[in-house]
Design an enzyme around this catalytic site. Sequence first.
Site, PDB file in Angstrom:
ATOM      1  N   PRO A 247       3.892  16.995  10.938  1.00  0.00           N
ATOM      2  CA  PRO A 247       3.867  18.246  10.182  1.00  0.00           C
ATOM      3  C   PRO A 247       4.348  18.076   8.753  1.00  0.00           C
ATOM      4  O   PRO A 247       5.088  17.147   8.430  1.00  0.00           O
ATOM      5  CB  PRO A 247       4.812  19.154  10.975  1.00  0.00           C
ATOM      6  CG  PRO A 247       5.734  18.211  11.684  1.00  0.00           C
ATOM      7  CD  PRO A 247       4.917  17.004  12.008  1.00  0.00           C
ATOM      8  N   VAL A 248       3.908  18.997   7.902  1.00  0.00           N
ATOM      9  CA  VAL A 248       4.287  18.952   6.488  1.00  0.00           C
ATOM     10  C   VAL A 248       5.304  20.050   6.163  1.00  0.00           C
ATOM     11  O   VAL A 248       5.502  20.374   5.003  1.00  0.00           O
ATOM     12  CB  VAL A 248       3.046  19.096   5.584  1.00  0.00           C
ATOM     13  CG1 VAL A 248       2.117  17.913   5.758  1.00  0.00           C
ATOM     14  CG2 VAL A 248       2.302  20.397   5.880  1.00  0.00           C
ATOM     15  N   ASP A 249       5.955  20.583   7.188  1.00  0.00           N
ATOM     16  CA  ASP A 249       6.875  21.688   6.948  1.00  0.00           C
ATOM     17  C   ASP A 249       8.054  21.289   6.064  1.00  0.00           C
ATOM     18  O   ASP A 249       8.562  22.106   5.294  1.00  0.00           O
ATOM     19  CB  ASP A 249       7.379  22.270   8.273  1.00  0.00           C
ATOM     20  CG  ASP A 249       8.080  21.236   9.138  1.00  0.00           C
ATOM     21  OD1 ASP A 249       7.544  20.130   9.287  1.00  0.00           O
ATOM     22  OD2 ASP A 249       9.167  21.546   9.673  1.00  0.00           O
ATOM     23  N   LEU A 250       8.501  20.024   6.144  1.00  0.00           N
ATOM     24  CA  LEU A 250       9.620  19.597   5.305  1.00  0.00           C
ATOM     25  C   LEU A 250       9.228  19.577   3.827  1.00  0.00           C
ATOM     26  O   LEU A 250      10.048  19.889   2.961  1.00  0.00           O
ATOM     27  CB  LEU A 250      10.129  18.226   5.745  1.00  0.00           C
ATOM     28  CG  LEU A 250      10.701  18.132   7.162  1.00  0.00           C
ATOM     29  CD1 LEU A 250      11.244  16.742   7.427  1.00  0.00           C
ATOM     30  CD2 LEU A 250      11.792  19.179   7.372  1.00  0.00           C
TER      31      LEU A 250
ATOM     32  N   ARG B   7      -3.505  10.702   4.723  1.00  0.00           N
ATOM     33  CA  ARG B   7      -2.370  11.606   4.704  1.00  0.00           C
ATOM     34  C   ARG B   7      -1.590  11.557   3.388  1.00  0.00           C
ATOM     35  O   ARG B   7      -1.061  12.561   2.929  1.00  0.00           O
ATOM     36  CB  ARG B   7      -1.432  11.279   5.868  1.00  0.00           C
ATOM     37  CG  ARG B   7      -0.290  12.269   5.999  1.00  0.00           C
ATOM     38  CD  ARG B   7       0.541  12.012   7.239  1.00  0.00           C
ATOM     39  NE  ARG B   7       1.584  13.004   7.322  1.00  0.00           N
ATOM     40  CZ  ARG B   7       1.423  14.232   7.774  1.00  0.00           C
ATOM     41  NH1 ARG B   7       0.251  14.620   8.175  1.00  0.00           N
ATOM     42  NH2 ARG B   7       2.436  15.076   7.811  1.00  0.00           N
TER      43      ARG B   7
ATOM     44  N   LYS C  76       0.827  -1.209   0.000  1.00  0.00           N
ATOM     45  CA  LYS C  76       0.000   0.000   0.000  1.00  0.00           C
ATOM     46  C   LYS C  76       0.859   1.256   0.000  1.00  0.00           C
ATOM     47  O   LYS C  76       0.605   2.201  -0.750  1.00  0.00           O
ATOM     48  CB  LYS C  76      -0.909   0.003   1.230  1.00  0.00           C
ATOM     49  CG  LYS C  76      -1.707   1.288   1.420  1.00  0.00           C
ATOM     50  CD  LYS C  76      -2.508   1.288   2.696  1.00  0.00           C
ATOM     51  CE  LYS C  76      -1.689   1.657   3.913  1.00  0.00           C
ATOM     52  NZ  LYS C  76      -1.660   3.100   4.177  1.00  0.00           N
ATOM     53  N   ASN C  77       1.892   1.277   0.846  1.00  0.00           N
ATOM     54  CA  ASN C  77       2.705   2.478   0.982  1.00  0.00           C
ATOM     55  C   ASN C  77       3.616   2.716  -0.207  1.00  0.00           C
ATOM     56  O   ASN C  77       4.211   3.795  -0.327  1.00  0.00           O
ATOM     57  CB  ASN C  77       3.534   2.414   2.272  1.00  0.00           C
ATOM     58  CG  ASN C  77       2.668   2.553   3.511  1.00  0.00           C
ATOM     59  OD1 ASN C  77       1.554   3.062   3.444  1.00  0.00           O
ATOM     60  ND2 ASN C  77       3.183   2.103   4.647  1.00  0.00           N
TER      61      ASN C  77
ATOM     62  N   ILE D 168       9.321   7.291  16.375  1.00  0.00           N
ATOM     63  CA  ILE D 168       8.830   7.938  15.165  1.00  0.00           C
ATOM     64  C   ILE D 168       7.617   8.818  15.450  1.00  0.00           C
ATOM     65  O   ILE D 168       7.590  10.003  15.099  1.00  0.00           O
ATOM     66  CB  ILE D 168       8.480   6.896  14.078  1.00  0.00           C
ATOM     67  CG1 ILE D 168       9.660   5.931  13.860  1.00  0.00           C
ATOM     68  CG2 ILE D 168       8.107   7.595  12.774  1.00  0.00           C
ATOM     69  CD1 ILE D 168      10.930   6.574  13.375  1.00  0.00           C
TER      70      ILE D 168
END
Length: 431
Positions: free
Chosen positions: A134-137, A104, A22-23, A340
């Site tokens: 977070p999606v900052d990266l 996500r 899936k990933n 993680i």
Amino acid sequence: MDRILIRGGVPLSGTIKIGGAKNAALPLMVASLLTADSLVLANLPDLADITTMANLLVQHGVAIGIRAPDEPGDSPERPGRVLELSARHINSTTAPYDLVRKMRASFLVLGPLVARCGRARVSLPGGCDIGVRPVDLHIKGLQRLGAEVELAEGYIEARAPKGLRGAEIVFPSVSVGATENLLMAATLAEGETLLINAAREPEITDLAHCLVAMGAQIDGIGSDRLAIRGVASLHGARHMVIPDRIETGTYMMAAAATGGEVRLLGGRLDHVEAVRRALEGAEVNIADAGDGITVRRRNGRVAGVDVMTEPYPGFPTDLQAQIMVLMAIAEGASMITETIFENRFMHVPELARMGANITVHQASALVRGVPRLMGAPVMATDLRASVSLVLAGLVAAGETVVNRVYHLDRGYERIEEKLAACGARIERLRG
């Protein structure tokens, strides 16, 4: 709402076929946005998350065709579904909240849309409630590639009307999603992009190989340093999705926990080396069967082992809940440390309802093995927690009912059928 009923105490025995990852499949599907040609993906699992991603891509204008692998044109060694995606005409660069909030991985459309169309408007993501991710990266990486990015009304709006430009991007921490997003974006950026401290998961390697088949120029595949030389356009390709290492690891632990012997057809031992080491330390026999993996518990109870989740090639966070079940019935004590995600012990109270002796302190769980677990009604809280409760039910005395199994359907294809074929007394209760 569906539930799963399990009557435990039966050792698993037989063969389980491992499906496509899936990933790996989700970013591969997104890669179709990078080309006007068709991308054909084989060995796709039939999962709720795959359907969610397909719905998102369709609203962007991607034409999708699905057919079974036994139709004309497919060789018999290609299991799973075959998906053909054609993004010849992208008619929307907005990924709406109602779709992105469900999963996500939907956020991965950001980089490819900006790279090909020069703009994108993507809702901030949702997914399992396992902590702040977070999606900052992703955003800082796109800015390094020359995109203008701003947050407005819960959406990330990115623009690069003159195209993206290659740059050196150093990740301060390992991020699978950011690596995938920026790897795809960089394939169409002008010049060379260097991704340093990139994630090394097999799913990223699979994505890189597919992109190369589409005409991308990528060096360092499989390492933490990826060099991408941008090209003007990518073309179509056919690619087979790798087997799911998380499904593989889950059934390895199911076999070990129940004291059975199972052959995992299609499983790749090189993708689960950290799992193999942990299970062999717990007195479980693991062998390469040529076409898969065989798992058999040695005589007596498994032994307690300490486990710490880490980025690949370390022990996967997606298997932390499953090995906790195994340690709950092990001889002695074990320490499981989660590095993680900060909120990934939500299965512990449910396991405690079944008699597990687990004490959580911050990021670590001390597990003292008990002779057996007892069946009970339990509630799934996220994808991997849900399957850990199924494993617990397999070894528990009496009946276990797992509620809210829609989490389970996001990542495990026909799990009750696969387990029942190996002797488990398990059934889905509809409604």
